[in-house]
Structure formats: structure tokens, C-alpha cells
Design a protein around this motif. Sequence first.
Motif, PDB file in Angstrom:
ATOM      1  N   THR A  62      -4.073  -5.859  -7.723  1.00 44.95           N
ATOM      2  CA  THR A  62      -4.531  -5.292  -8.595  1.00 44.95           C
ATOM      3  C   THR A  62      -6.198  -4.645  -8.367  1.00 44.95           C
ATOM      4  O   THR A  62      -6.825  -3.935  -7.944  1.00 44.95           O
ATOM      5  N   ALA A  72      -6.878  -2.785  -4.365  1.00 42.28           N
ATOM      6  CA  ALA A  72      -6.156  -1.711  -4.869  1.00 42.28           C
ATOM      7  C   ALA A  72      -7.455  -1.597  -5.334  1.00 42.28           C
ATOM      8  O   ALA A  72      -7.475  -0.101  -4.966  1.00 42.28           O
ATOM      9  N   LYS A  73      -8.364  -1.574  -6.504  1.00 35.67           N
ATOM     10  CA  LYS A  73      -9.255  -1.097  -7.483  1.00 35.67           C
ATOM     11  C   LYS A  73     -10.201  -0.476  -5.931  1.00 35.67           C
ATOM     12  O   LYS A  73     -10.890   0.154  -5.954  1.00 35.67           O
ATOM     13  N   ASN A  81      -9.754   1.648  -3.580  1.00 33.50           N
ATOM     14  CA  ASN A  81      -9.660   2.653  -3.500  1.00 33.50           C
ATOM     15  C   ASN A  81      -7.882   3.355  -2.962  1.00 33.50           C
ATOM     16  O   ASN A  81      -7.888   4.130  -2.216  1.00 33.50           O
ATOM     17  N   ILE A  82      -7.121   2.547  -3.514  1.00 35.97           N
ATOM     18  CA  ILE A  82      -5.664   2.193  -3.120  1.00 35.97           C
ATOM     19  C   ILE A  82      -4.613   2.092  -4.312  1.00 35.97           C
ATOM     20  O   ILE A  82      -5.327   1.960  -5.600  1.00 35.97           O
ATOM     21  N   ASP A  83      -3.863   3.089  -4.376  1.00 36.06           N
ATOM     22  CA  ASP A  83      -3.215   3.805  -5.668  1.00 36.06           C
ATOM     23  C   ASP A  83      -2.314   2.145  -6.027  1.00 36.06           C
ATOM     24  O   ASP A  83      -1.603   1.734  -5.281  1.00 36.06           O
ATOM     25  N   SER A 110       1.098   1.543  -5.645  1.00 35.11           N
ATOM     26  CA  SER A 110       2.279   2.312  -3.666  1.00 35.11           C
ATOM     27  C   SER A 110       2.406   0.597  -2.996  1.00 35.11           C
ATOM     28  O   SER A 110       1.580  -0.418  -3.951  1.00 35.11           O
TER      29      SER A 110
END
Length: 322
Positions: free
Chosen positions: A124, A127-128, A131-133, A136
Motif C-alpha cells: 500500500t 503504491a501510494k 501513484n499506483i492503484d 490493482s
Amino acid sequence: MMIRKTIISAMLSATLLLTGCDKVSPTGLLIASSDVDDRVKMSHLYYQEHKNSDFNTLDAQGKDEYTFLVGADSHVTDDGGRMREMFNLGIDGNDLFMAHLGDIADTKAEYYITLDKALQEAKTKYAKKHNIDPLSDFQMPFFPVVGNHDLTNNGWAMWTDLFHSSFYTTLIAVGKNNEKNVYDQCIFLDTASGTLGREQVNLLEQGALDHPFELGNYSVRNVFVFSHTNIFRVSSLELASTFPREETFFLLNMFNEWEASIVFCGHVHEWGEEHVDGTTYLTLDTMCERNNPQPGDYLVRVHVKKDGSYTWEKVRMNYTKE
């Protein structure tokens, strides 16, 4: 005769206590609770089916330098503090990837829940930052090898549920040279049983990891190898077993053929450094807070320059269990 039997029994008991493995054969080889040939067959099949997704090429093109972080023997139980610290150091330090040298968790279901929570938190956060969902199905660049403690209590099933493969490779794109795409390569071996096994030897001899992707005209610059079992004993008093002699020679020949830059090992919970035929062999100390409860330099960060040169440094861990 009775005295001799008593001495032998004491030596075997000491070996069982002091080695990194849960069982030791009469010849000093590690014995894990799953067969290395079966693991490698399963792993290689998974790798072949997913090499263009789970093992995607990492991109370091255009960078003046990229770094990666290596840890070993975290032995996660009910406290994932050191594992979370490694993930945070890697993500906050902008490391291109993180690697782990096995014995990542002691194999009980509740300990793997602890490990999985740390992995999901890191995913998590990663991803943050990038800038990744977070929902996903992306692969956080964390690459472990399997260790003997990962295989006790039928742990292979739990390990593969999270990490899938114990024998694989991935590439790092670093640029072009005379129209050739240039890569650094990372090779991850299954050495958890203290022996490569026939299947892994055959695959390595066949070049199964030499040309992993259909990349056309390319060359490999640096090769970094990751193993759980150490290649060299870090001291003459070390009781933890290494490879059979024939396999040691085989591996040294493979490293020479690959022109390996650094071979990383864990398992013995001691620091060691050797240099043989242009290859550096680094054995990492355990990052486990139970084994090393005080803060210390338990990780290694490698810096790879644009020209292919590299350096490494120890990285401090500060987490202590309250």
C-alpha cells in the motif's frame, strides 16, 4: 566406545542447535521438509508461465545510479517489526527493489499472517508513493529466496502462496551499447536444502536462467546472485553445513561463467565477506530481532552507477521489540 558414542551424540545435538536448519543428515547436509527437485520443477513451471508478468524487467534507464536493499533471516513470528522496517527503508530510500535471503518466517499459520500484514502494508505504501492503484494486481519489487526454516511444518505451501517460485531470475534495463539493450541480471537459487538437487543442476547447465526473456539483441552487464545457504564458511568453528564439495565447485564454475559481481548468502546468522576470482561473496547477519535484539547493521544496500561500477554499504536497523 561408550565415551565415543557420548561425544558423537553431543556433537550432533550441538549441530542441531547451532545450525540454521531444523534437521541435519549424517553427512552434514541440510534436510528440509520438501524435496528440492519437486520445488524447482514447480518453481520453474511457474516462472515459465509468468516470466513476463511477475518477473517483469525493472527499469533503471537514464538513472545516474540505482540501488537495491538486501536482508536475511528475519524469522518473523508474532512480531513483524524488523520486516516492516526493511520495507520502509527500501521504499523511503527509493531502492529499485528489495531482496531477502530466506528464513523469512517461521512456518506457523499465525506467523505468516504477521508476514502477510507487513507485505500488504508495504504494498500500500509503495503504491501510494508511485501513484499506483493499491487495489490493482501489481507486483511490488520484493524478491525472496526460500530458506530451510521456510520449509518446516510443510511451510512450502504457505511460502508459495505468497511468493510462488524459489528458482527464477529478473532483469534490470540499464541502457544501450552499440544498439544492444544492456541489462543487469538478478538470479535467485533454491538452496534451502543445502543441495541444488539434480533438477536445478540440469536447468542451470541447460542455461534455463541465462536468457530469461525474448529480448533480441542484448547483453548482460552485472550479475547478482541470491542464495540462502552460504558458499563459504564464515569461520572455522561454524557448524552450519554448506554445499557438498562437488556442488560448491559447480556453483563456483557457474558464478565464473556468469561473471557474477556479488553473491549474497544468509543462513548462518553471521557476517562474512570473501573475494574469489573477481566475485564478492557477502554473507549477511540475521535481521531477526530475537537473534539480534539490539539495533545494528543487518542490511546491505548496493549502489550501481550508470557506468556499471558498484559499491555496497551496510544499513542500520533500529527496531527493537518493546
